[in-house]
Design a protein around this motif. Structure first.
Motif, mmCIF file in Angstrom:
data_model
loop_
_atom_site.group_PDB
_atom_site.id
_atom_site.type_symbol
_atom_site.label_atom_id
_atom_site.label_comp_id
_atom_site.label_asym_id
_atom_site.label_seq_id
_atom_site.Cartn_x
_atom_site.Cartn_y
_atom_site.Cartn_z
ATOM 1 N N ILE A 246 9.981 -17.924 44.037
ATOM 2 C CA ILE A 246 8.798 -17.068 43.552
ATOM 3 C C ILE A 246 9.246 -16.327 42.348
ATOM 4 O O ILE A 246 8.607 -16.809 41.484
ATOM 5 N N SER A 249 11.166 -18.831 39.571
ATOM 6 C CA SER A 249 10.291 -19.211 38.750
ATOM 7 C C SER A 249 8.990 -18.726 37.468
ATOM 8 O O SER A 249 8.853 -19.868 36.945
ATOM 9 N N TYR A 313 2.836 -18.416 40.950
ATOM 10 C CA TYR A 313 3.026 -19.224 41.446
ATOM 11 C C TYR A 313 2.127 -19.780 42.545
ATOM 12 O O TYR A 313 1.539 -21.231 42.329
ATOM 13 N N PHE A 318 3.842 -21.370 35.316
ATOM 14 C CA PHE A 318 5.175 -21.857 35.242
ATOM 15 C C PHE A 318 4.693 -20.533 33.408
ATOM 16 O O PHE A 318 5.334 -21.680 32.770
#
Length: 321
Positions: A246, A249, A313, A318
């Motif tokens: 997480i 990312s 996430y 992203f």
């Protein structure tokens, strides 16, 4: 004086190097031209550098007292240089470049007297790296007379990225997975031992980013990567990895946000003091040790940032530079 927090930055640069080797090898195999990669590398480096400079201007945006150096700026430079090195040199050349750079930096820092002082100094503010920054670095330095992300110390930090390139080559080899783990662990152990041996003449020091510091931290990074590779990829024990996925990312985005949020916790007054001062005063006042209170405060801050990372996430947002 090496602490766990001193491993975060060099580990990041190490894994940047590993990622360069893995991702660009795949792109080249797919037929992507080097010229196309060069453009993307340069543009990405400039974006990361610009974000770092932006953070250094907070909260006053005083352009006449700007700090050009910083964590993101160093990451951008290491990424830029290591990417070009990887795309244009072999494993052996990369190893030689890394080794020679560390040796030259060691010789410069331990043999060249600081101008104006007349003797070799490693103390902060009066060493050769600080003098170079005072002459060549525009704007202000982090601690007035010295900067941990200065010009001269950026050279050995590039080697932290190069060690990642070398490990990336190892991971790309056609070997058994367990053999790769053994190589990661052995090379890591050798690097740590060599680094501590080198520290007898050039101490392990993060602010100087000493040559011994590069070997010790890269060795530890290789050991950690080998351990995680074995546990997660070979043994398939993935429990506990989700927080890392997480955070990873949106790694740079969360770093940026944490820097912005920190002003709310450390600079904005709530009544008579900032939040961190209230927190420290309250819990040390009931008898808790200051270091424990500081640790609790840091954990809470990390959890707040994790909450933001988790939200992004879950929403499949992203943010990449």
């Amino acid at each position: 004086g090496l602490t766990p927090t001193d491993l975060i930055f060099p580990f990041f640069l190490f894994i940047v190097g590993v990622s360069i080797a893995l991702s660009y090898t795949k792109l080249l195999e797919k037929g992507t031209s080097k010229n196309e990669l060069y453009k993307k590398i340069i543009f990405r480096s400039l974006k990361i550098f610009a974000v770092g400079v932006f953070l250094s201007m907070l909260p006053s945006f005083d352009i006449f007292n700007i700090r050009i150096t910083g964590v993101l700026q160093r990451i951008s430079i290491v990424f830029l240089v290591c990417s070009f090195i990887f795309l244009n040199t072999s494993f052996k050349v990369q190893a030689w470049l890394g080794g020679v750079t560390l040796i030259l930096y060691w010789l410069a820092m331990t043999l060249i007297p600081t101008p104006g002082v007349g003797q070799v100094m490693l103390e902060r503010g009066v060493n050769l790296a600080a003098w170079v920054d005072s002459v060549l670095l525009p704007g202000r330095m982090w601690e007035g007379t010295w900067d941990p992300e200065g010009i001269l110390s950026t050279f050995p930090s590039i080697v932290s990225g190069i060690t990642g390139l070398l490990v990336g080559h190892l991971l790309l080899q056609k070997r058994e997975s367990k053999e790769k783990v053994i190589l990661l662990m052995v090379t890591g152990l050798v690097a740590v031992a060599a680094g501590y041996l080198w520290s007898l003449t050039f101490p392990v020091n993060k602010n100087l980013w000493s040559s011994s510091y590069v070997l010790v931290t890269s060795g530890l990074a290789s050991l950690w990567l080998g351990a995680m590779y074995y546990i997660v990829d070979i043994r398939k024990h993935t429990s506990g990895t989700r927080p890392g996925i997480i955070f990873g990312s949106n790694a740079i985005a969360i770093y940026f946000l944490s820097d912005v949020i920190s002003y709310l916790f450390y600079l904005v007054p709530f009544g008579s003091a900032a939040l961190n001062e209230h927190f420290m005063a309250t819990f040390t006042g009931i008898g808790l040790a200051p270091k424990l209170v500081s640790l609790l405060y840091a954990i809470i801050f990390v959890c707040i940032n994790f909450g933001i990372a988790y939200f992004l996430y879950k929403k499949k947002v992203f943010i990449k530079l």
